[in-house]
Design a protein around this motif. Sequence first.
Motif, mmCIF file in Angstrom:
data_model
loop_
_atom_site.group_PDB
_atom_site.id
_atom_site.type_symbol
_atom_site.label_atom_id
_atom_site.label_comp_id
_atom_site.label_asym_id
_atom_site.label_seq_id
_atom_site.Cartn_x
_atom_site.Cartn_y
_atom_site.Cartn_z
ATOM 1 N N VAL A 1 0.840 -1.200 0.000
ATOM 2 C CA VAL A 1 0.000 0.000 0.000
ATOM 3 C C VAL A 1 0.877 1.253 0.000
ATOM 4 O O VAL A 1 0.581 2.224 -0.712
ATOM 5 N N ALA A 2 1.969 1.247 0.756
ATOM 6 C CA ALA A 2 2.892 2.396 0.758
ATOM 7 C C ALA A 2 3.435 2.642 -0.654
ATOM 8 O O ALA A 2 3.504 3.794 -1.106
ATOM 9 N N ARG A 3 3.782 1.569 -1.363
ATOM 10 C CA ARG A 3 4.258 1.709 -2.759
ATOM 11 C C ARG A 3 3.152 2.256 -3.651
ATOM 12 O O ARG A 3 3.400 3.090 -4.527
ATOM 13 N N HIS A 4 1.921 1.806 -3.423
ATOM 14 C CA HIS A 4 0.767 2.279 -4.196
ATOM 15 C C HIS A 4 0.623 3.800 -4.065
ATOM 16 O O HIS A 4 0.440 4.505 -5.057
ATOM 17 N N ALA B 1 -7.404 -9.293 3.955
ATOM 18 C CA ALA B 1 -8.269 -10.462 4.140
ATOM 19 C C ALA B 1 -8.405 -11.144 2.783
ATOM 20 O O ALA B 1 -7.869 -10.669 1.778
ATOM 21 N N ALA B 2 -9.126 -12.239 2.757
ATOM 22 C CA ALA B 2 -9.303 -12.983 1.505
ATOM 23 C C ALA B 2 -9.945 -12.114 0.425
ATOM 24 O O ALA B 2 -9.562 -12.175 -0.741
ATOM 25 N N THR B 3 -10.916 -11.279 0.832
ATOM 26 C CA THR B 3 -11.586 -10.390 -0.121
ATOM 27 C C THR B 3 -11.585 -8.971 0.435
ATOM 28 O O THR B 3 -11.421 -8.760 1.639
ATOM 29 N N HIS B 4 -11.813 -8.016 -0.459
ATOM 30 C CA HIS B 4 -11.904 -6.627 -0.011
ATOM 31 C C HIS B 4 -13.078 -6.453 0.948
ATOM 32 O O HIS B 4 -12.975 -5.709 1.927
ATOM 33 N N ALA B 5 -14.175 -7.137 0.679
ATOM 34 C CA ALA B 5 -15.357 -7.026 1.557
ATOM 35 C C ALA B 5 -15.038 -7.514 2.962
ATOM 36 O O ALA B 5 -15.408 -6.873 3.954
ATOM 37 N N GLU B 6 -14.348 -8.659 3.065
ATOM 38 C CA GLU B 6 -13.965 -9.177 4.386
ATOM 39 C C GLU B 6 -13.021 -8.213 5.088
ATOM 40 O O GLU B 6 -13.134 -7.986 6.296
ATOM 41 N N ALA C 1 -7.161 1.186 3.233
ATOM 42 C CA ALA C 1 -6.649 0.440 2.084
ATOM 43 C C ALA C 1 -6.937 -1.034 2.321
ATOM 44 O O ALA C 1 -6.488 -1.617 3.310
ATOM 45 N N LEU C 2 -7.714 -1.612 1.415
ATOM 46 C CA LEU C 2 -8.097 -3.014 1.515
ATOM 47 C C LEU C 2 -7.209 -3.833 0.585
ATOM 48 O O LEU C 2 -7.018 -3.472 -0.576
ATOM 49 N N VAL C 3 -6.669 -4.932 1.106
ATOM 50 C CA VAL C 3 -5.795 -5.795 0.315
ATOM 51 C C VAL C 3 -6.377 -7.202 0.363
ATOM 52 O O VAL C 3 -6.602 -7.754 1.441
ATOM 53 N N ASP C 4 -6.621 -7.772 -0.828
ATOM 54 C CA ASP C 4 -7.186 -9.123 -0.858
ATOM 55 C C ASP C 4 -6.082 -10.169 -0.962
ATOM 56 O O ASP C 4 -4.891 -9.841 -0.991
ATOM 57 N N GLY D 1 -3.384 -9.782 -3.459
ATOM 58 C CA GLY D 1 -2.540 -8.598 -3.364
ATOM 59 C C GLY D 1 -3.131 -7.374 -4.039
ATOM 60 O O GLY D 1 -2.482 -6.339 -4.130
ATOM 61 N N ARG D 2 -4.373 -7.485 -4.499
ATOM 62 C CA ARG D 2 -5.029 -6.331 -5.126
ATOM 63 C C ARG D 2 -5.392 -5.326 -4.040
ATOM 64 O O ARG D 2 -5.837 -5.706 -2.960
ATOM 65 N N ILE D 3 -5.189 -4.058 -4.359
ATOM 66 C CA ILE D 3 -5.408 -2.977 -3.405
ATOM 67 C C ILE D 3 -6.600 -2.130 -3.845
ATOM 68 O O ILE D 3 -6.704 -1.742 -5.008
ATOM 69 N N GLU D 4 -7.485 -1.863 -2.896
ATOM 70 C CA GLU D 4 -8.593 -0.943 -3.122
ATOM 71 C C GLU D 4 -8.508 0.119 -2.017
ATOM 72 O O GLU D 4 -8.544 -0.228 -0.825
ATOM 73 N N VAL D 5 -8.363 1.377 -2.400
ATOM 74 C CA VAL D 5 -8.256 2.449 -1.433
ATOM 75 C C VAL D 5 -9.595 3.158 -1.330
ATOM 76 O O VAL D 5 -10.167 3.592 -2.330
ATOM 77 N N LEU D 6 -10.094 3.263 -0.118
ATOM 78 C CA LEU D 6 -11.316 4.015 0.174
ATOM 79 C C LEU D 6 -10.883 5.352 0.776
ATOM 80 O O LEU D 6 -10.521 5.433 1.952
ATOM 81 N N GLU D 7 -10.860 6.394 -0.067
ATOM 82 C CA GLU D 7 -10.453 7.722 0.408
ATOM 83 C C GLU D 7 -11.537 8.306 1.300
ATOM 84 O O GLU D 7 -12.718 8.102 1.044
#
Length: 117
Positions: A17-20, A58-63, A100-103, A106-112
């Motif tokens: 996430v820091a690299r992102h 977690a396994a998923t972004h939702a989790e 920042a959600l990581v599944d 390794g996919r990252i989703e950022v909720l600003e």
Amino acid sequence: MTGLVSYRAGLAAEDAVARHYSDAGQVLAASRWRGSSGEIDLVLREGASVIFVEVKKAATHAEAALRVTSRQMARIYAAASEFLAGEPNGQNTESRFDVALVDSYGRIEVLENAFAG
């Protein structure tokens, strides 16, 4: 996951996430910053603004999103207040709180502004 494996996975997620954020032009000010109120995973700078980031894996972004509790948000707010006390503009420093959600891939989703009401 065992405790150590989970801990290392969390550190790897924080690094990713820091690299992102770095790739997007923000500057890492602190990693795992600790105040008397608690710890903030990442603190970044974007110009004069400060971005506080809570990383959840977690396994998923939702989790991962479900792992952010109101108690934890309050702790992060308190720690962020401590951090801002050391800034030139103090509590008046422009800031935001991201999650920042990581599944598991390794996919990252950022909720600003994730804590905005």
